[in-house]
Design an enzyme around this catalytic site. Structure first.
Site, PDB file in Angstrom:
ATOM      1  N   GLU A  86       5.521 -11.806   6.949  1.00  0.00           N
ATOM      2  CA  GLU A  86       4.986 -12.475   8.152  1.00  0.00           C
ATOM      3  C   GLU A  86       4.464 -11.453   9.154  1.00  0.00           C
ATOM      4  OE1 GLU A  86       8.098 -14.981   9.652  1.00  0.00           O
ATOM      5  OE2 GLU A  86       7.646 -16.583   8.206  1.00  0.00           O
ATOM      6  N   SER A 112       4.134   1.017   8.113  1.00  0.00           N
ATOM      7  CA  SER A 112       3.828   2.354   7.580  1.00  0.00           C
ATOM      8  C   SER A 112       3.090   3.182   8.625  1.00  0.00           C
ATOM      9  CB  SER A 112       2.967   2.239   6.326  1.00  0.00           C
ATOM     10  OG  SER A 112       3.599   1.406   5.380  1.00  0.00           O
ATOM     11  N   GLN A 151      -2.918 -12.637   7.522  1.00  0.00           N
ATOM     12  CA  GLN A 151      -3.100 -12.291   6.108  1.00  0.00           C
ATOM     13  C   GLN A 151      -2.284 -13.221   5.201  1.00  0.00           C
ATOM     14  OE1 GLN A 151      -3.028  -8.112   4.482  1.00  0.00           O
ATOM     15  NE2 GLN A 151      -0.922  -8.652   4.015  1.00  0.00           N
ATOM     16  N   HIS A 189       8.923   1.132   3.572  1.00  0.00           N
ATOM     17  CA  HIS A 189       9.998   1.149   4.565  1.00  0.00           C
ATOM     18  C   HIS A 189      10.870  -0.082   4.320  1.00  0.00           C
ATOM     19  CE1 HIS A 189       7.530  -1.900   6.477  1.00  0.00           C
ATOM     20  NE2 HIS A 189       6.524  -1.041   6.575  1.00  0.00           N
ATOM     21  N   MET A 203       0.832  -1.196   0.000  1.00  0.00           N
ATOM     22  CA  MET A 203       0.000   0.000   0.000  1.00  0.00           C
ATOM     23  C   MET A 203       0.876   1.260   0.000  1.00  0.00           C
ATOM     24  SD  MET A 203      -3.429  -0.934   2.068  1.00  0.00           S
ATOM     25  CE  MET A 203      -2.819  -0.658   3.719  1.00  0.00           C
ATOM     26  N   GLY A 204       2.128   1.110  -0.421  1.00  0.00           N
ATOM     27  CA  GLY A 204       3.027   2.271  -0.471  1.00  0.00           C
ATOM     28  C   GLY A 204       3.511   2.654   0.910  1.00  0.00           C
ATOM     29  N   ALA A 205       3.992   3.907   1.056  1.00  0.00           N
ATOM     30  CA  ALA A 205       4.642   4.352   2.300  1.00  0.00           C
ATOM     31  C   ALA A 205       5.724   3.334   2.669  1.00  0.00           C
ATOM     32  CB  ALA A 205       3.641   4.558   3.437  1.00  0.00           C
ATOM     33  N   ASP A 227       2.129  -9.491   8.779  1.00  0.00           N
ATOM     34  CA  ASP A 227       0.670  -9.680   8.753  1.00  0.00           C
ATOM     35  C   ASP A 227       0.430 -11.178   8.628  1.00  0.00           C
ATOM     36  OD1 ASP A 227      -0.399  -6.700   8.323  1.00  0.00           O
ATOM     37  OD2 ASP A 227       1.445  -6.965   7.181  1.00  0.00           O
ATOM     38  N   HIS A 233       9.228  -3.501   3.544  1.00  0.00           N
ATOM     39  CA  HIS A 233       8.822  -3.704   2.148  1.00  0.00           C
ATOM     40  C   HIS A 233      10.045  -4.027   1.274  1.00  0.00           C
ATOM     41  CE1 HIS A 233       5.533  -0.802   3.493  1.00  0.00           C
ATOM     42  NE2 HIS A 233       4.838  -1.832   3.066  1.00  0.00           N
TER      43      HIS A 233
HETATM   44  P1  AMP Z   1       1.404  -2.950   3.550  1.00  0.00           P
HETATM   45  O1  AMP Z   1       1.960  -1.941   2.606  1.00  0.00           O
HETATM   46  O2  AMP Z   1       1.468  -2.529   4.986  1.00  0.00           O
HETATM   47  O3  AMP Z   1       0.065  -3.490   3.123  1.00  0.00           O
HETATM   48  O4  AMP Z   1       2.395  -4.180   3.488  1.00  0.00           O
HETATM   49  C1  AMP Z   1       2.750  -4.758   2.258  1.00  0.00           C
HETATM   50  C2  AMP Z   1       3.502  -6.036   2.524  1.00  0.00           C
HETATM   51  O5  AMP Z   1       4.663  -5.745   3.295  1.00  0.00           O
HETATM   52  C3  AMP Z   1       2.680  -7.047   3.340  1.00  0.00           C
HETATM   53  O6  AMP Z   1       2.911  -8.344   2.809  1.00  0.00           O
HETATM   54  C4  AMP Z   1       3.240  -6.893   4.715  1.00  0.00           C
HETATM   55  O7  AMP Z   1       3.123  -8.055   5.499  1.00  0.00           O
HETATM   56  C5  AMP Z   1       4.690  -6.589   4.419  1.00  0.00           C
HETATM   57  N1  AMP Z   1       5.329  -5.915   5.552  1.00  0.00           N
HETATM   58  C6  AMP Z   1       4.904  -4.802   6.193  1.00  0.00           C
HETATM   59  N2  AMP Z   1       5.714  -4.505   7.221  1.00  0.00           N
HETATM   60  C7  AMP Z   1       6.677  -5.471   7.243  1.00  0.00           C
HETATM   61  C8  AMP Z   1       7.807  -5.732   8.083  1.00  0.00           C
HETATM   62  N3  AMP Z   1       8.107  -4.972   9.111  1.00  0.00           N
HETATM   63  N4  AMP Z   1       8.569  -6.811   7.796  1.00  0.00           N
HETATM   64  C9  AMP Z   1       8.255  -7.619   6.740  1.00  0.00           C
HETATM   65  N5  AMP Z   1       7.208  -7.427   5.921  1.00  0.00           N
HETATM   66  C10 AMP Z   1       6.434  -6.364   6.173  1.00  0.00           C
END
Ligand code: AMP
Length: 283
Positions: free
Chosen positions: A153, A191, A158, A38, A34-36, A155, A41
């Site tokens: 992992e 994020s 998910q 770090h 979903m962007g943002a 999430d 990602h």
């Molecule tokens: P999001 O943008 O938050 O929807 O996350 C996109 C993907 O990045 C999802 O598969 C998340 O599980 C993964 N993700 C988010 N934060 C982390 C993290 N700290 N470590 C590993 N994967 C992450």
């Protein structure tokens, strides 16, 4: 200098770009986000690179996984920064559909996952969430037709829901989980961490400390109910309001089985100030 990734915003542009990337029978990996972006990602992008020849990252803040009272409107959006990071990683293609492209007028279909999606964890507090995730991920898989898709992992529930979705709908995508990337003090990167006030940020690592302590005690054979109760007390004392702090079967996310050899996972969701954090740890 790596090249700026191709940016596709429409389905015809995506089709052209993925056909191009696939040429010569190359394998495609998709990293949905979903962007943002770090470092969490970015670690997924690096794993994608190792698992396939070409890497596609999608950036789409998916409205159907947010409830009306949640933070869809204020969710951090950092487009220029995101593209710069993806360029530095040598990502080939960014799929960034408009909301109307993903959900055109008349859109009327929703995937309703069961199994791990009804485990009584995130689904209990965000009942709209996995339907929204499954629907958008189903669409992303159909649109990009990746060979591999990388999910964090972080999430955990998910990840299990999406892996099952790919199997159940015969989508031919291998879903691969990537380990949680943490800040130096143990806080799982997210994020949403930008929402934390300095005071809450300082207290936030208590969540990971509680997970680590509980995992060690469970491994030592202590009584799960007692370990979880103590963990909940510690987390509450650190200033969190807990949604759940549970130990579950790591595969099904169902209640712990009496089989000593089955893998276990600790999962937590809790609010500090206005920010809701989730985290989990292998036992
Ligand atoms: P999001 O943008 O938050 O929807 O996350 C996109 C993907 O990045 C999802 O598969 C998340 O599980 C993964 N993700 C988010 N934060 C982390 C993290 N700290 N470590 C590993 N994967 C992450």
């Amino acid at each position: 200098m790596p090249r700026t990734p191709t940016i596709a915003r429409t389905l015809p542009a995506l089709r052209r770009a993925t056909a191009d990337l696939r040429r010569g029978n190359r394998a495609l990996a998709l990293v949905p986000t979903m962007g943002a972006l770090h470092d969490g990602h970015i670690s997924l992008v690096r794993l994608a690179r190792r698992r396939a020849d070409r890497v596609v990252v999608s950036i789409f803040v998916n409205p159907t996984q947010f409830a009306p009272h949640e933070d869809f409107g204020s969710y951090p959006r950092t487009w220029a920064d995101d593209i710069a990071k993806l360029k530095a990683e040598g990502v080939d293609l960014v799929w960034a559909p408009a909301r109307q492209t993903m959900y055109p007028d008349g859109f009327a279909t929703r995937i309703a996952p069961e199994g791990a999606a009804l485990a009584g964890l995130e689904d209990r507090f965000r009942p709209h969430f996995f339907g929204g995730v499954a629907t958008v991920v189903g669409k992303l898989f159909a649109q990009c037709r990746p060979d591999v898709a990388i999910f964090g992992e972080k999430d955990y529930q998910q990840l299990k829901v999406v892996a099952r979705l790919a199997l159940d709908l015969d989508l031919g995508v291998k879903v691969v989980g990537a380990p949680i990337k943490r800040e130096r003090d143990g806080l799982a990167m997210s994020s949403r961490n930008v929402y934390l006030s300095p005071e809450d940020r300082a207290r936030a690592p208590a969540l990971y400390r509680a997970l680590k302590r509980a995992a060690a005690r469970l491994r030592a054979g202590d009584d799960p109910e007692q370990v979880l109760a103590e963990g909940r007390t510690t987390i509450a004392e650190a200033g969190f309001v807990i949604d759940y702090f549970e130990a579950r079967d790591a595969e099904t996310l169902g209640a712990l089985s009496s089989r000593a050899d089955s893998a276990r996972r600790l999962l937590v969701a809790a609010k500090i100030g206005k920010t809701r954090l989730i985290d989990n740890l292998k036992v």
